[in-house]
Every structure is written in structure tokens, then in C-alpha cells.
Design a protein around this motif. Sequence first.
Motif, mmCIF file in Angstrom:
data_model
loop_
_atom_site.group_PDB
_atom_site.id
_atom_site.type_symbol
_atom_site.label_atom_id
_atom_site.label_comp_id
_atom_site.label_asym_id
_atom_site.label_seq_id
_atom_site.Cartn_x
_atom_site.Cartn_y
_atom_site.Cartn_z
ATOM 1 N N LEU A 122 0.818 -1.216 0.000
ATOM 2 C CA LEU A 122 0.000 0.000 0.000
ATOM 3 C C LEU A 122 0.847 1.259 0.000
ATOM 4 O O LEU A 122 0.537 2.220 -0.704
ATOM 5 C CB LEU A 122 -0.959 0.003 1.194
ATOM 6 C CG LEU A 122 -2.104 -0.992 1.097
ATOM 7 C CD1 LEU A 122 -2.871 -1.042 2.414
ATOM 8 C CD2 LEU A 122 -3.029 -0.637 -0.055
ATOM 9 N N VAL A 123 1.927 1.275 0.768
ATOM 10 C CA VAL A 123 2.826 2.440 0.771
ATOM 11 C C VAL A 123 3.427 2.633 -0.623
ATOM 12 O O VAL A 123 3.429 3.761 -1.148
ATOM 13 C CB VAL A 123 3.925 2.287 1.842
ATOM 14 C CG1 VAL A 123 5.015 3.327 1.677
ATOM 15 C CG2 VAL A 123 3.314 2.363 3.239
ATOM 16 N N LYS A 124 3.908 1.553 -1.243
ATOM 17 C CA LYS A 124 4.467 1.673 -2.595
ATOM 18 C C LYS A 124 3.408 2.138 -3.585
ATOM 19 O O LYS A 124 3.693 2.939 -4.470
ATOM 20 C CB LYS A 124 5.047 0.329 -3.066
ATOM 21 C CG LYS A 124 6.349 -0.035 -2.398
ATOM 22 C CD LYS A 124 7.037 -1.224 -3.038
ATOM 23 C CE LYS A 124 6.161 -2.440 -3.090
ATOM 24 N NZ LYS A 124 6.832 -3.661 -3.526
ATOM 25 N N SER A 125 2.175 1.670 -3.408
ATOM 26 C CA SER A 125 1.114 2.019 -4.357
ATOM 27 C C SER A 125 0.747 3.509 -4.297
ATOM 28 O O SER A 125 0.235 4.052 -5.260
ATOM 29 C CB SER A 125 -0.131 1.173 -4.119
ATOM 30 O OG SER A 125 -0.855 1.605 -2.990
ATOM 31 N N LEU A 126 1.040 4.145 -3.178
ATOM 32 C CA LEU A 126 0.773 5.571 -3.061
ATOM 33 C C LEU A 126 1.631 6.379 -4.040
ATOM 34 O O LEU A 126 1.266 7.480 -4.446
ATOM 35 C CB LEU A 126 1.040 6.055 -1.640
ATOM 36 C CG LEU A 126 0.056 5.588 -0.577
ATOM 37 C CD1 LEU A 126 0.559 6.007 0.801
ATOM 38 C CD2 LEU A 126 -1.331 6.147 -0.840
ATOM 39 N N PHE A 127 2.770 5.824 -4.418
ATOM 40 C CA PHE A 127 3.712 6.543 -5.277
ATOM 41 C C PHE A 127 3.701 6.061 -6.708
ATOM 42 O O PHE A 127 4.525 6.484 -7.508
ATOM 43 C CB PHE A 127 5.108 6.437 -4.683
ATOM 44 C CG PHE A 127 5.175 7.008 -3.286
ATOM 45 C CD1 PHE A 127 5.161 8.372 -3.073
ATOM 46 C CD2 PHE A 127 5.194 6.164 -2.190
ATOM 47 C CE1 PHE A 127 5.179 8.893 -1.779
ATOM 48 C CE2 PHE A 127 5.221 6.677 -0.898
ATOM 49 C CZ PHE A 127 5.209 8.042 -0.702
ATOM 50 N N LEU A 128 2.770 5.172 -7.049
ATOM 51 C CA LEU A 128 2.679 4.678 -8.436
ATOM 52 C C LEU A 128 1.818 5.571 -9.280
ATOM 53 O O LEU A 128 0.915 6.184 -8.861
ATOM 54 C CB LEU A 128 2.116 3.251 -8.445
ATOM 55 C CG LEU A 128 2.981 2.212 -7.738
ATOM 56 C CD1 LEU A 128 2.275 0.859 -7.756
ATOM 57 C CD2 LEU A 128 4.338 2.082 -8.393
#
Length: 128
Positions: A122-128
Motif C-alpha cells: 500500500l505504501v508503494k502504491s501511493l507513489f505509483l
Amino acid sequence: ALLQPLLDGAADIVVGARVPVNSHAIKPLNSLANRLIGGFICRRWGVCLTDVFSGYRALTREAVHALALRAGAFEIETEMTDKALRQGLTIVEVATGYDCRPPDSFSKLSFWRDGVAILLYLVKSLFL
């Protein structure tokens, strides 16, 4: 019931939202995690799901081809939900009964190990 929204053209993905048939069917920590991640997805995408972690799902052929899933463990449901909503796919939930595991079975889910993997996704998906 799981297939009907697909057949009606009302959904691209249908999730069998687990409804406990007794108070011991879902562990309290798992229920809390489901509510927290579900709330995050609801705020982020405006689609409020009650059981983000249900693996009981049906997808259209188009949805299968549209999702390039990479997760290899229990974060797959979160990735599928996130990527589907990013692509504007429609997700519908259908209530399904859920009971305790049989006494001789066990879950492969590790609340902490898999919970961390889900949070990292979820943290990585915030920056995609």
C-alpha cells in the motif's frame, strides 16, 4: 451468486464477502486489519468494501487480462483490488457465509509477516 453480477454485466470482479456464521469464525486481529485496509481503500478510491482480504473471487476474462498481478502471497487481494480500481474496473461484493476452520486444518497466514507485506504494498502504491 458469485457469478451473477458478472453474467449481468454489473461487475468486472465479484468478491465473496465473508459473513461469519459464529463469533469465532474470524479472528479479531484479522477483522481489525480488514476494516483498516478496507477503510484506506474506501477513502482512496471511494469504493467501500467490507472484505478486502477474501480470496473468494470471480473475474471476467477482460479483468484477468487487464491486471498484471505480481504479488505472490496474501497481499494478492490488496494488489488486485488496488489495480482494478486504478483501471476503473467495477468491484461488487456478494455476502457468503464463513465458519470456523475444521479442527485439523490451519491457516498459512502470518498476521505480522503478511500484514507488513500488505502495508508495504500500500505504501508503494501511493507513489505509483
